[in-house]
Design a protein around this motif. Structure first.
Motif, short mmCIF file in Angstrom:
data_model
loop_
_atom_site.label_atom_id
_atom_site.label_comp_id
_atom_site.label_asym_id
_atom_site.label_seq_id
_atom_site.Cartn_x
_atom_site.Cartn_y
_atom_site.Cartn_z
N ALA A 159 -6.39 -3.83 0.62
CA ALA A 159 -5.39 -4.44 -0.24
C ALA A 159 -4.52 -5.42 0.54
O ALA A 159 -4.15 -6.48 0.03
N ALA A 160 -4.21 -5.10 1.78
CA ALA A 160 -3.37 -5.98 2.60
C ALA A 160 -4.14 -7.24 2.98
O ALA A 160 -3.58 -8.34 2.98
N SER B 179 -4.53 -9.62 -0.01
CA SER B 179 -3.33 -10.32 -0.46
C SER B 179 -2.96 -11.48 0.45
O SER B 179 -2.08 -12.26 0.12
#
Length: 73
Positions: free
Chosen positions: A68-69, A72
């Motif tokens: 997810a990091a 993004s």
């Protein structure tokens, strides 16, 4: 350095053994009263314990957070 570490160890053992002495050797005439938690505190402790167990057992959560990091960015 070893001598300083040895002195620190002796000092810390003294303080830790005071706690053990208070727990097992010294008999108190007036024991501590019963301690009761409220419902909100019990729920928060249960939630924190569940979170620690979840993050400790399920390592796939860390991979999900990493993906997810990276996504993004």
């Amino acid at each position: 350095m070893v001598f300083i570490a040895l002195i620190n160890t002796v000092v810390s053992l003294y303080y830790y053994l005071l706690i053990v002495k208070a727990m097992y050797i010294t008999k108190e005439d007036n024991p501590l009263p019963f301690f009761a938690n409220g419902r909100a505190i019990n729920w928060s402790l249960a939630l924190c314990t569940a979170g620690i167990l979840l993050f400790g057992i399920c390592s796939c959560i860390y991979e999900w957070i990493d993906r997810a990091a990276v996504a993004s960015m």
